[in-house]
Scaffold this motif. Sequence first.
Motif, PDB file in Angstrom:
ATOM      1  N   CYS A 113       0.833  -1.205   0.000  1.00 29.85           N
ATOM      2  CA  CYS A 113       0.000   0.000   0.000  1.00 29.85           C
ATOM      3  C   CYS A 113       0.867   1.254   0.000  1.00 29.85           C
ATOM      4  CB  CYS A 113      -0.911   0.020   1.221  1.00 29.85           C
ATOM      5  SG  CYS A 113      -1.926  -1.459   1.428  1.00 29.85           S
ATOM      6  N   ASN A 114       0.334   2.325  -0.569  1.00 30.42           N
ATOM      7  CA  ASN A 114       0.957   3.635  -0.462  1.00 30.42           C
ATOM      8  C   ASN A 114       0.627   4.254   0.895  1.00 30.42           C
ATOM      9  OD1 ASN A 114       2.134   3.577  -3.048  1.00 30.42           O
ATOM     10  ND2 ASN A 114       0.222   4.309  -3.986  1.00 30.42           N
ATOM     11  N   LEU A 115       1.365   5.300   1.262  1.00 33.14           N
ATOM     12  CA  LEU A 115       1.227   5.852   2.609  1.00 33.14           C
ATOM     13  C   LEU A 115      -0.153   6.452   2.858  1.00 33.14           C
ATOM     14  CD1 LEU A 115       2.535   6.543   5.322  1.00 33.14           C
ATOM     15  CD2 LEU A 115       3.293   8.708   4.312  1.00 33.14           C
ATOM     16  N   LEU A 116      -0.674   7.236   1.923  1.00 33.63           N
ATOM     17  CA  LEU A 116      -1.949   7.911   2.164  1.00 33.63           C
ATOM     18  C   LEU A 116      -3.092   6.925   2.395  1.00 33.63           C
ATOM     19  CD1 LEU A 116      -3.359  10.601   2.464  1.00 33.63           C
ATOM     20  CD2 LEU A 116      -3.736  10.633  -0.018  1.00 33.63           C
ATOM     21  N   PRO A 117      -3.257   5.866   1.586  1.00 30.43           N
ATOM     22  CA  PRO A 117      -4.318   4.887   1.897  1.00 30.43           C
ATOM     23  C   PRO A 117      -4.117   4.211   3.247  1.00 30.43           C
ATOM     24  CG  PRO A 117      -3.601   4.652  -0.376  1.00 30.43           C
ATOM     25  CD  PRO A 117      -2.639   5.597   0.277  1.00 30.43           C
ATOM     26  N   LEU A 167      -6.740   4.392   6.511  1.00 25.78           N
ATOM     27  CA  LEU A 167      -7.243   3.065   6.878  1.00 25.78           C
ATOM     28  C   LEU A 167      -7.987   2.394   5.728  1.00 25.78           C
ATOM     29  CD1 LEU A 167      -8.539   3.805  10.500  1.00 25.78           C
ATOM     30  CD2 LEU A 167      -6.272   3.028   9.774  1.00 25.78           C
ATOM     31  N   ARG A 168      -7.678   2.797   4.499  1.00 30.84           N
ATOM     32  CA  ARG A 168      -8.297   2.170   3.329  1.00 30.84           C
ATOM     33  C   ARG A 168      -7.487   0.987   2.829  1.00 30.84           C
ATOM     34  NH1 ARG A 168      -8.107   4.717  -0.960  1.00 30.84           N
ATOM     35  NH2 ARG A 168      -6.846   6.563  -0.459  1.00 30.84           N
ATOM     36  N   CYS A 169      -6.240   0.875   3.277  1.00 31.30           N
ATOM     37  CA  CYS A 169      -5.395  -0.237   2.851  1.00 31.30           C
ATOM     38  C   CYS A 169      -4.569  -0.688   4.049  1.00 31.30           C
ATOM     39  CB  CYS A 169      -4.486   0.188   1.693  1.00 31.30           C
ATOM     40  SG  CYS A 169      -3.482  -1.168   1.026  1.00 31.30           S
ATOM     41  N   ARG A 170      -4.721  -1.969   4.410  1.00 30.36           N
ATOM     42  CA  ARG A 170      -4.006  -2.507   5.571  1.00 30.36           C
ATOM     43  C   ARG A 170      -3.297  -3.813   5.227  1.00 30.36           C
ATOM     44  NH1 ARG A 170      -9.045  -0.941   7.030  1.00 30.36           N
ATOM     45  NH2 ARG A 170      -9.818  -3.095   6.961  1.00 30.36           N
ATOM     46  N   SER A 171      -3.090  -4.064   3.954  1.00 31.95           N
ATOM     47  CA  SER A 171      -2.556  -5.351   3.520  1.00 31.95           C
ATOM     48  C   SER A 171      -1.076  -5.494   3.870  1.00 31.95           C
ATOM     49  CB  SER A 171      -2.735  -5.506   2.005  1.00 31.95           C
ATOM     50  OG  SER A 171      -2.088  -6.681   1.549  1.00 31.95           O
ATOM     51  N   ILE A 172      -0.721  -6.680   4.369  1.00 30.73           N
ATOM     52  CA  ILE A 172       0.687  -7.038   4.576  1.00 30.73           C
ATOM     53  C   ILE A 172       0.982  -8.364   3.876  1.00 30.73           C
ATOM     54  CG2 ILE A 172       1.010  -5.758   6.717  1.00 30.73           C
ATOM     55  CD1 ILE A 172       0.454  -8.316   8.259  1.00 30.73           C
ATOM     56  N   GLY A 215      -0.505   0.752  19.955  1.00 28.51           N
ATOM     57  CA  GLY A 215      -1.061   1.315  18.737  1.00 28.51           C
ATOM     58  C   GLY A 215      -0.510   0.702  17.469  1.00 28.51           C
ATOM     59  N   PHE A 216      -0.893   1.332  16.364  1.00 25.87           N
ATOM     60  CA  PHE A 216      -0.503   0.909  15.022  1.00 25.87           C
ATOM     61  C   PHE A 216       0.169   2.086  14.316  1.00 25.87           C
ATOM     62  CE2 PHE A 216      -4.148  -1.575  16.295  1.00 25.87           C
ATOM     63  CZ  PHE A 216      -3.801  -2.872  15.933  1.00 25.87           C
ATOM     64  N   GLY A 217       1.074   1.758  13.398  1.00 27.50           N
ATOM     65  CA  GLY A 217       1.760   2.809  12.663  1.00 27.50           C
ATOM     66  C   GLY A 217       2.325   2.292  11.357  1.00 27.50           C
ATOM     67  N   ALA A 218       2.994   3.189  10.651  1.00 29.29           N
ATOM     68  CA  ALA A 218       3.638   2.850   9.381  1.00 29.29           C
ATOM     69  C   ALA A 218       5.049   3.422   9.376  1.00 29.29           C
ATOM     70  CB  ALA A 218       2.840   3.393   8.206  1.00 29.29           C
ATOM     71  N   SER A 219       6.013   2.576   9.036  1.00 26.83           N
ATOM     72  CA  SER A 219       7.396   3.013   8.865  1.00 26.83           C
ATOM     73  C   SER A 219       7.596   3.308   7.382  1.00 26.83           C
ATOM     74  CB  SER A 219       8.355   1.920   9.342  1.00 26.83           C
ATOM     75  OG  SER A 219       9.697   2.293   9.122  1.00 26.83           O
ATOM     76  N   HIS A 220       7.786   4.575   7.063  1.00 26.40           N
ATOM     77  CA  HIS A 220       7.733   5.032   5.672  1.00 26.40           C
ATOM     78  C   HIS A 220       9.054   5.678   5.270  1.00 26.40           C
ATOM     79  CE1 HIS A 220       6.201   6.916   2.022  1.00 26.40           C
ATOM     80  NE2 HIS A 220       6.600   8.095   2.471  1.00 26.40           N
ATOM     81  N   ARG A 221       9.639   5.204   4.168  1.00 26.27           N
ATOM     82  CA  ARG A 221      10.815   5.821   3.551  1.00 26.27           C
ATOM     83  C   ARG A 221      10.415   6.358   2.186  1.00 26.27           C
ATOM     84  NH1 ARG A 221      16.290   4.474   4.281  1.00 26.27           N
ATOM     85  NH2 ARG A 221      16.381   3.780   2.101  1.00 26.27           N
ATOM     86  N   SER A 222      10.861   7.597   1.893  1.00 22.88           N
ATOM     87  CA  SER A 222      10.416   8.239   0.656  1.00 22.88           C
ATOM     88  C   SER A 222      11.486   9.181   0.132  1.00 22.88           C
ATOM     89  CB  SER A 222       9.122   9.024   0.907  1.00 22.88           C
ATOM     90  OG  SER A 222       8.806   9.848  -0.195  1.00 22.88           O
ATOM     91  N   GLY A 223      11.520   9.339  -1.194  1.00 18.62           N
ATOM     92  CA  GLY A 223      12.419  10.291  -1.833  1.00 18.62           C
ATOM     93  C   GLY A 223      11.753  11.600  -2.185  1.00 18.62           C
ATOM     94  N   ILE A 224      10.540  11.849  -1.689  1.00 19.72           N
ATOM     95  CA  ILE A 224       9.768  13.080  -1.946  1.00 19.72           C
ATOM     96  C   ILE A 224       9.582  13.286  -3.449  1.00 19.72           C
ATOM     97  CG2 ILE A 224       9.411  15.472  -1.223  1.00 19.72           C
ATOM     98  CD1 ILE A 224      11.495  15.200   0.812  1.00 19.72           C
ATOM     99  N   PHE A 225       9.119  12.234  -4.132  1.00 20.54           N
ATOM    100  CA  PHE A 225       8.730  12.317  -5.546  1.00 20.54           C
ATOM    101  C   PHE A 225       9.870  12.786  -6.447  1.00 20.54           C
ATOM    102  CE2 PHE A 225       5.020  13.316  -2.869  1.00 20.54           C
ATOM    103  CZ  PHE A 225       4.262  12.184  -3.125  1.00 20.54           C
TER     104      PHE A 225
END
Length: 532
Positions: free
Chosen positions: A358-362, A366-371, A498-508
Amino acid sequence: MRREARQARDERGRRRARPARPRTSEFRHGFHIRIPRRFAHAPDPKKIIATLNNRCAPPGRLRRSRAETRPPRAGVLPLRALALTLALCAAAAPPAAATSDFLADITATDSAGWGAVARVEQSPYRGGGVRIDLLPLYLYEGEYVYLHSYRAGLKFRPGPDRRVNVFLSKRLESFPVERVPSVLEGMSPRVPETDLGLSYEQRFDWGDVFGEYLRDASGNSGGTEWRLGYGAERRRGRLKLAPYVMLSARNAKLNGYYYGVTPAEAAADRPAYQPGAGVNGTVGVNARYDLTGTWHFFAGLSATLWSSGVRRSPIVEDRMQLAGYGGLAYEFVPTREKDTGNRTPLTFKVLHGRSSPCNLLPIMELRCRSINTDDRTSVDSFEVGRPFIENLHGWPVTIAWYGGLLRHEERGLQPDFWQANLYLKAFYWGFPWKERVRTRVGFGGGLSYAQRVPFVEARDQAMRGRNTSKLLQYGDPTIDVSVGDLFGEKELRETYFGFGASHRSGIFGMAQIFDNVNGGSNYIYTYIEWRM
């Protein structure tokens, strides 16, 4: 008759206007200041100058004169004389420490800042045009530690007018990633390298002198650079101007990596070439305007003349290189709450997560929780946080620093490795049910450096024909609840699940500091966090 004539002359003399008594005293040497005589309490005007010099001089630098040895006469300095003193002090105030780091001195000591900087520069490469770069702004000024987005290190003050820094710095030089000019086609990419540096700054009455030594620590060029510069500072109200000049001596390895052509890269219109060592010259000015006590606008302009060896390279434009930048920063002034032991509490966090397609925004919506991924790679991390601001401006908002080590489990796809994260995080907990069950929504932003490029990033970037980078932007959105409130245990109220997301990005692909990477990775995780 004579007596009458004398009396008449005396009468005419009394009628004449007497000349006005001088009301001012003057200094005969140096610059001249006219002070009303009723304010000139000292019998010797030089005494006033000596007093002003002492009040304006920094600690340990008091100027001495024989006039100072005489005790002052009693009296109160009038308001206009006090205003004159302040004006002279402002004009004679010593400049701040100079450095080649254009993000220095934006925030005060023990403060932090968030923001963004846009950089614009003429590309040194032939046909490269103008390059626009976005630099995310993360600032922290500790007493001994500092972070300035692309530079972080330790600082020491061996004296009131001297400063020594040891730092790691990202060099903002590289081949263009998008719109590669034809002269660079077929050449191996040159990427931003990481330098290990040592700097020394010395303050004088007439300005500041600084020197820096940088050496490639990433194994790209193996080059070195020496910098010597002079800077000054002038203030007018909320505006600060800091002009500077700098000489930069670069060795042959550094120039050859970025501006040379190897025999294997030679072509009909691009002969093999090595520029050799050389000295660059730069002049520029940095400016900062304090919009408010916490919002700062800053900008700068510079012009660099590259060494003749670089300018003669077949891939370089032979011209003066112009550059500029502008940015906006918000400064967080610390207001930490102390515990009963009169110390700042620390926060500890452990997490476990798995890679997600999933992408970060979904994920945040909470629209995408797939692992469920084919690689099934996972991460485990331990982090330490420190509350920086409690109840920001009276709002239910907490700001905290976090630093942690994260372990990548690559399931045999490549060797496992470590990743270091450093970020500033904001929490909001002012929901209507906060008295029953405290719920926090948080978002952190900072930097992430991995020993290896994670498998999921390398795979996805290869499928799209894009580059990768070990250093990327880090994001950490979370939502959690108080364990103590859930189970009615007061001692556990500052423990959260809680729940979270570890996100790495190059800022587009907009940030040169991340080698213009357009992509990244996401890991969805669960965690426990507690305060001690």
